[in-house]
Design a protein around this motif. Structure first.
Motif, PDB file in Angstrom:
ATOM      1  N   VAL A 271      41.522  41.796  33.789  1.00 52.78           N
ATOM      2  CA  VAL A 271      42.803  40.989  34.248  1.00 52.78           C
ATOM      3  C   VAL A 271      42.810  40.583  35.798  1.00 52.78           C
ATOM      4  N   THR A 272      42.699  39.384  36.432  1.00 45.85           N
ATOM      5  CA  THR A 272      42.452  38.904  37.682  1.00 45.85           C
ATOM      6  C   THR A 272      43.985  38.829  38.321  1.00 45.85           C
ATOM      7  N   GLU A 273      44.011  38.799  39.491  1.00 47.86           N
ATOM      8  CA  GLU A 273      45.104  38.803  40.322  1.00 47.86           C
ATOM      9  C   GLU A 273      45.976  37.218  39.871  1.00 47.86           C
ATOM     10  N   ALA A 274      44.932  36.426  39.702  1.00 42.75           N
ATOM     11  CA  ALA A 274      45.207  34.927  39.249  1.00 42.75           C
ATOM     12  C   ALA A 274      46.062  34.923  37.929  1.00 42.75           C
ATOM     13  N   MET A 275      45.508  35.690  37.018  1.00 45.25           N
ATOM     14  CA  MET A 275      46.219  36.032  35.706  1.00 45.25           C
ATOM     15  C   MET A 275      47.423  36.471  35.684  1.00 45.25           C
ATOM     16  N   VAL A 276      47.552  37.666  36.636  1.00 42.99           N
ATOM     17  CA  VAL A 276      48.917  38.300  36.898  1.00 42.99           C
ATOM     18  C   VAL A 276      49.806  37.459  37.367  1.00 42.99           C
ATOM     19  N   LEU A 285      51.995  45.527  32.944  1.00 44.81           N
ATOM     20  CA  LEU A 285      50.644  45.877  32.668  1.00 44.81           C
ATOM     21  C   LEU A 285      50.342  47.312  32.702  1.00 44.81           C
ATOM     22  N   ILE A 286      49.628  47.739  31.776  1.00 44.08           N
ATOM     23  CA  ILE A 286      49.462  49.034  31.682  1.00 44.08           C
ATOM     24  C   ILE A 286      47.706  49.241  31.679  1.00 44.08           C
ATOM     25  N   ASP A 287      47.197  50.002  32.680  1.00 47.05           N
ATOM     26  CA  ASP A 287      46.085  50.150  32.879  1.00 47.05           C
ATOM     27  C   ASP A 287      45.296  51.392  32.568  1.00 47.05           C
ATOM     28  N   LEU A 288      44.939  51.509  31.338  1.00 44.11           N
ATOM     29  CA  LEU A 288      44.281  53.265  31.189  1.00 44.11           C
ATOM     30  C   LEU A 288      43.322  53.241  31.510  1.00 44.11           C
ATOM     31  N   ALA A 289      42.332  52.294  32.385  1.00 43.73           N
ATOM     32  CA  ALA A 289      41.002  52.472  33.015  1.00 43.73           C
ATOM     33  C   ALA A 289      41.173  52.652  34.446  1.00 43.73           C
ATOM     34  N   GLU A 297      43.008  43.844  38.358  1.00 42.08           N
ATOM     35  CA  GLU A 297      42.962  43.758  39.797  1.00 42.08           C
ATOM     36  C   GLU A 297      44.432  44.186  40.368  1.00 42.08           C
ATOM     37  N   GLY A 298      44.450  44.955  41.510  1.00 35.24           N
ATOM     38  CA  GLY A 298      45.883  45.238  42.010  1.00 35.24           C
ATOM     39  C   GLY A 298      46.265  46.427  41.349  1.00 35.24           C
ATOM     40  N   ALA A 299      45.788  47.078  40.461  1.00 31.54           N
ATOM     41  CA  ALA A 299      46.281  48.381  39.933  1.00 31.54           C
ATOM     42  C   ALA A 299      45.748  49.440  41.023  1.00 31.54           C
ATOM     43  N   LYS A 300      46.817  50.375  41.084  1.00 30.45           N
ATOM     44  CA  LYS A 300      46.347  51.596  42.013  1.00 30.45           C
ATOM     45  C   LYS A 300      46.478  52.909  41.157  1.00 30.45           C
ATOM     46  N   PRO A 301      45.559  53.774  41.425  1.00 31.14           N
ATOM     47  CA  PRO A 301      45.755  55.192  40.516  1.00 31.14           C
ATOM     48  C   PRO A 301      46.815  55.756  40.809  1.00 31.14           C
ATOM     49  N   GLY A 302      47.657  56.167  39.913  1.00 37.52           N
ATOM     50  CA  GLY A 302      48.928  57.223  40.278  1.00 37.52           C
ATOM     51  C   GLY A 302      50.213  56.421  40.673  1.00 37.52           C
ATOM     52  N   LYS A 312      55.095  44.203  36.856  1.00 40.00           N
ATOM     53  CA  LYS A 312      54.673  45.998  37.280  1.00 40.00           C
ATOM     54  C   LYS A 312      53.222  46.201  36.633  1.00 40.00           C
ATOM     55  N   ILE A 313      52.323  46.643  37.472  1.00 41.09           N
ATOM     56  CA  ILE A 313      51.098  47.058  37.172  1.00 41.09           C
ATOM     57  C   ILE A 313      51.146  48.687  37.197  1.00 41.09           C
ATOM     58  N   VAL A 314      51.039  49.274  36.064  1.00 41.32           N
ATOM     59  CA  VAL A 314      51.021  50.648  35.939  1.00 41.32           C
ATOM     60  C   VAL A 314      49.819  51.453  35.835  1.00 41.32           C
TER      61      VAL A 314
END
Length: 379
Positions: A271-276, A285-289, A297-302, A312-314
């Motif tokens: 998922v790119t920033e453009a898609m978001v 968005l829940i990023d399990l990886a 793109e844009g997900a931050k650990p924790g 929201k990017i979780v």
């Protein structure tokens, strides 16, 4: 045979490697079980329950591990713990060996035989030992629960006197164990669910759960699965076509859950920033990886990141650990099932068969060296 169950040194790790149920089973094998004080506290297991199951409680790492033939942990032992472990002891844990060659070398130099539960082969006799599946199953469930919590609307369609509430649209990217559980959970909550994966076999699985499959189904797609059942890395051309399809689909979604991982490699960006940027305000968005670099793109650990357009990017870490009691129970059963194969039932002692396929697949270090062919230091 003395079995030591150590506390986890990482404050973000609430799971524990043994529960009273498995302590009883180890006792039945003839083992003496020592549990470090407070090891199960974060998982809802007080020391008294371990004692009632027949374990001894010890305060320090040194006291717990003293003369232990077998050491059980959730995560790989830290450097500070290695000195407390007896040379020749077997250590079983989730070792996270990829990219941690120095840590493996330190374990080898400490004279330990380390076994990585996540390298368990996907064969019939090892299903009960499959920690990746047991923990991913919980992660998929929790991803939907977390997504519903962050999403400011109802999941199911509701017909009320005040009007009809439309069902949430949930899109699951990556249909392994976590993805399948996410689909099933979202469906149970009443969402309209779609899913995608590069492996052809998953289409039938997705549809059997009542969800719609979304993918570019060309010739490359039809051959996109390894003999071990994992996804192959796709060509740039396929990724472009799939990306275009996903981009048009994702703009209509309320909750997107990404689960795609490639063993030993960074997580693919799905998922790119453009898609978001095309998603509606309030979408999640829940990023399990995220621990492997993330699919989004844009997900931050924790962290839970809110974008400029209100999406929201979780990026929660250790998602199975967010269900610590259940995760510990399943993990402890996985561990016991494997360890039982290493024990001689007559002598009630550790008797590792080094030519056993389970041992060869999971054994990282032995006799002072790194022995697993995938992780031996390069000359």
């Amino acid at each position: 045979m003395r079995v030591a169950v150590l506390s986890e040194t990482d404050s973000a790790e609430p799971r524990v490697a043994a529960v009273p149920e498995t302590v009883k089973k180890f006792k039945a094998l003839g083992a003496e079980v020592v549990v470090q004080a407070g090891a199960g506290k974060a998982a809802g297991v007080p020391d008294a329950e371990y004692e009632a199951a027949g374990a001894t409680i010890a305060v320090s790492v040194e006291e717990t591990a003293r003369d232990a033939d077998l050491v059980l942990k959730v995560r790989r032992p830290e450097a500070a713990e290695l000195g407390a472990l007896k040379r020749g002891a077997a250590v079983v844990a989730i070792m996270d060996p990829y990219g941690h060659e120095a840590e493996l070398t330190a374990i080898a130099e400490a004279g330990l035989s380390a076994f990585a539960m996540e390298l368990m082969p996907r064969i019939t006799r090892a299903q009960v030992m499959d920690v990746l599946s047991s923990q991913a199953n919980l992660a998929g469930y929790r991803a939907v629960v977390d997504g519903a919590a962050e999403y400011g609307r109802a999941m199911p369609m509701m017909m009320t006197a005040a009007g009809t509430v439309p069902a949430a649209r949930v899109f699951v990217m990556g249909v392994g164990v976590a993805g399948l559980q996410a689909i099933a959970t979202a469906r149970r909550l009443g969402a309209v669910v779609t899913a995608t994966d590069v492996r052809p076999a998953t289409k039938e699985q997705v549809e059997s759960l009542g969800a719609k499959f979304v993918a570019v189904e060309d010739d490359e797609f039809k051959q996109a699965e390894t003999a071990g059942g994992y996804a192959k890395e796709m060509s740039a051309e396929y990724r472009k076509k799939q990306g275009e399809l996903v981009a048009t689909h994702i703009a209509k979604q309320d909750i997107v859950i990404t689960t795609a991982l490639i063993p030993g490699r960074p997580a693919p960006k799905l998922v790119t920033e453009a898609m978001v940027a095309t998603m509606k305000p309030g979408s999640v968005l829940i990023d399990l990886a995220v621990e492997r670099g993330g699919n989004v793109e844009g997900a931050k650990p924790g962290e839970v990141v809110t974008t400029e357009n209100g999406v929201k990017i979780v990026g929660h870490l250790n998602v199975p650990g967010r269900l610590a009691a259940t995760a510990s129970s399943l993990y402890a059963r996985n561990l016991y099932a494997f360890v039982e194969t290493l024990v001689d039932k007559e002598t009630k002692s550790l008797a590792i068969k080094w030519d056993d396929e389970l041992v060869k697949a999971t054994n990282l270090t032995r006799d002072g060296g790194v022995v697993h062919p995938s992780f031996q230091p390069k000359a």
